[in-house]
Design a protein around this motif. Structure first.
Motif, mmCIF file in Angstrom:
data_model
loop_
_atom_site.group_PDB
_atom_site.id
_atom_site.type_symbol
_atom_site.label_atom_id
_atom_site.label_comp_id
_atom_site.label_asym_id
_atom_site.label_seq_id
_atom_site.Cartn_x
_atom_site.Cartn_y
_atom_site.Cartn_z
ATOM 1 N N PRO A 1 -5.460 13.306 10.371
ATOM 2 C CA PRO A 1 -5.840 14.104 9.127
ATOM 3 C C PRO A 1 -4.492 14.116 8.029
ATOM 4 N N GLU A 2 -3.998 13.742 8.385
ATOM 5 C CA GLU A 2 -1.697 13.349 8.084
ATOM 6 C C GLU A 2 -1.965 12.211 7.304
ATOM 7 N N ASP A 3 -3.132 11.826 7.348
ATOM 8 C CA ASP A 3 -3.410 10.371 6.935
ATOM 9 C C ASP A 3 -3.860 10.627 5.254
ATOM 10 N N THR A 4 -4.191 11.509 5.458
ATOM 11 C CA THR A 4 -5.312 11.999 4.405
ATOM 12 C C THR A 4 -4.653 11.749 2.439
ATOM 13 N N ALA A 5 -5.719 10.938 2.223
ATOM 14 C CA ALA A 5 -4.757 10.547 0.864
ATOM 15 C C ALA A 5 -5.485 9.882 0.044
ATOM 16 N N VAL A 6 -4.593 10.218 -1.844
ATOM 17 C CA VAL A 6 -5.533 8.705 -2.271
ATOM 18 C C VAL A 6 -4.598 7.525 -1.979
ATOM 19 N N TYR A 7 -5.231 5.955 -1.705
ATOM 20 C CA TYR A 7 -4.163 5.164 -1.673
ATOM 21 C C TYR A 7 -3.863 3.851 -2.612
ATOM 22 N N TYR A 8 -3.460 3.794 -2.808
ATOM 23 C CA TYR A 8 -3.029 2.714 -3.533
ATOM 24 C C TYR A 8 -2.468 0.969 -3.821
ATOM 25 N N CYS A 9 -3.076 -0.254 -3.888
ATOM 26 C CA CYS A 9 -2.360 -1.034 -3.897
ATOM 27 C C CYS A 9 -1.555 -1.540 -4.941
ATOM 28 N N ALA A 10 -0.096 -2.095 -4.917
ATOM 29 C CA ALA A 10 0.963 -3.072 -5.759
ATOM 30 C C ALA A 10 1.092 -4.107 -5.705
ATOM 31 N N VAL A 11 1.364 -5.044 -6.656
ATOM 32 C CA VAL A 11 1.729 -6.322 -6.537
ATOM 33 C C VAL A 11 2.650 -5.713 -7.261
ATOM 34 N N ARG A 12 3.894 -7.219 -6.643
ATOM 35 C CA ARG A 12 5.314 -7.272 -7.360
ATOM 36 C C ARG A 12 5.138 -8.548 -7.707
ATOM 37 N N SER A 13 4.823 -8.846 -8.487
ATOM 38 C CA SER A 13 4.501 -10.304 -9.119
ATOM 39 C C SER A 13 5.947 -11.407 -9.330
ATOM 40 N N GLY A 14 6.504 -10.633 -9.550
ATOM 41 C CA GLY A 14 8.128 -11.568 -9.141
ATOM 42 C C GLY A 14 9.227 -11.700 -8.252
ATOM 43 N N ARG A 15 9.408 -12.464 -8.171
ATOM 44 C CA ARG A 15 10.529 -13.363 -7.174
ATOM 45 C C ARG A 15 11.893 -12.235 -7.381
ATOM 46 N N TYR B 1 7.923 -3.033 -7.667
ATOM 47 C CA TYR B 1 5.930 -2.871 -7.731
ATOM 48 C C TYR B 1 6.200 -2.949 -9.170
ATOM 49 N N ASP B 2 5.247 -3.975 -9.971
ATOM 50 C CA ASP B 2 4.721 -4.197 -11.608
ATOM 51 C C ASP B 2 3.172 -3.470 -11.492
ATOM 52 N N LEU B 3 2.053 -3.176 -10.329
ATOM 53 C CA LEU B 3 1.041 -3.550 -11.143
ATOM 54 C C LEU B 3 0.475 -2.148 -10.324
ATOM 55 N N TRP B 4 -0.315 -1.710 -10.232
ATOM 56 C CA TRP B 4 -0.823 -0.523 -9.242
ATOM 57 C C TRP B 4 -2.064 -0.765 -9.583
ATOM 58 N N GLY B 5 -3.780 -0.690 -8.433
ATOM 59 C CA GLY B 5 -4.400 0.543 -8.606
ATOM 60 C C GLY B 5 -4.736 1.506 -8.912
ATOM 61 N N GLN B 6 -5.629 1.765 -9.557
ATOM 62 C CA GLN B 6 -6.400 2.938 -9.280
ATOM 63 C C GLN B 6 -6.319 4.323 -8.270
ATOM 64 N N GLY B 7 -6.414 3.343 -6.729
ATOM 65 C CA GLY B 7 -6.349 4.171 -6.044
ATOM 66 C C GLY B 7 -8.113 4.385 -4.728
ATOM 67 N N THR B 8 -7.850 4.456 -3.692
ATOM 68 C CA THR B 8 -9.544 5.200 -3.065
ATOM 69 C C THR B 8 -9.172 6.268 -2.456
ATOM 70 N N TRP C 1 1.119 -1.240 -0.183
ATOM 71 C CA TRP C 1 0.122 0.093 -0.203
ATOM 72 C C TRP C 1 0.823 1.616 -0.277
ATOM 73 N N PHE C 2 0.547 1.970 -0.790
ATOM 74 C CA PHE C 2 0.865 3.123 -1.149
ATOM 75 C C PHE C 2 -0.149 4.545 -0.886
ATOM 76 N N ARG C 3 0.544 5.874 -1.012
ATOM 77 C CA ARG C 3 -0.116 6.739 -0.759
ATOM 78 C C ARG C 3 0.027 8.454 -0.762
ATOM 79 N N GLN C 4 -0.912 8.905 -1.567
ATOM 80 C CA GLN C 4 0.125 10.108 -2.115
ATOM 81 C C GLN C 4 -0.761 11.454 -1.933
ATOM 82 N N ALA C 5 -1.055 12.194 -1.172
ATOM 83 C CA ALA C 5 -1.440 13.571 -0.660
ATOM 84 C C ALA C 5 -0.773 14.457 -1.842
ATOM 85 N N PRO C 6 -2.233 15.408 -2.122
ATOM 86 C CA PRO C 6 -1.999 16.405 -3.222
ATOM 87 C C PRO C 6 -0.227 17.705 -2.624
ATOM 88 N N GLY C 7 0.069 16.889 -4.169
ATOM 89 C CA GLY C 7 1.371 18.116 -4.010
ATOM 90 C C GLY C 7 2.003 17.676 -3.498
#
Length: 131
Positions: free
Chosen positions: A88-102, A118-125, A36-42
């Motif tokens: 409040p500082e947890d506010t962000a778009v949260y993305y999940c990601a997959v590392r497919s290869g060993r 990571y190889d693949l990412w979701g669209q975020g929530t 899981w990763f997250r990104q806040a505005p800016g």
């Protein structure tokens, strides 16, 4: 193709909780680790938590240790992020990601704190925490 779909985001007050889900769908799915990763505005996209698929070992960003818990359900190809004591500082778009290869060499969960692993990412929530 495999897709990742996040869900569970929303608006909560500080001190509240949310549980995010990330489900992988498609004909085939292979995962060595999910994160899981997250990104806040800016802001840059930052690491939150990761889990190694085989043994469930996990690693967390210092800012969320003791508050967030990552888990996975192998049968459902789903990873979860339980978020408690939200700030409040947890506010962000949260993305999940997959590392497919060993990785070539054995790597612990900490290795997957890097978004470049990571190889693949979701669209975020969106997660919004009000004060």
């Amino acid at each position: 193709q495999v897709q990742l779909v996040e869900s569970g985001g929303g608006l909560v007050q500080a001190g509240g909780s949310l549980r995010l889900s990330c489900a992988a769908s498609g004909r085939t799915f292979s995962s060595y680790a999910m994160g899981w990763f997250r990104q806040a505005p800016g802001k840059e996209r930052e690491f939150v938590a990761t889990i190694r698929w085989t043994d469930g070992s996990s690693y967390y960003a210092e800012s969320v240790k003791g508050r967030f818990t990552i888990s996975r359900d192998n049968a459902k190809n789903t990873v979860y992020l339980q978020m408690d004591s939200l700030r409040p500082e947890d506010t962000a778009v949260y993305y999940c990601a997959v590392r497919s290869g060993r990785p070539t060499y054995f790597s612990g969960a900490r290795y997957f704190a890097d978004r470049n692993k990571y190889d693949l990412w979701g669209q975020g929530t969106q997660v919004t925490v009000s004060s």
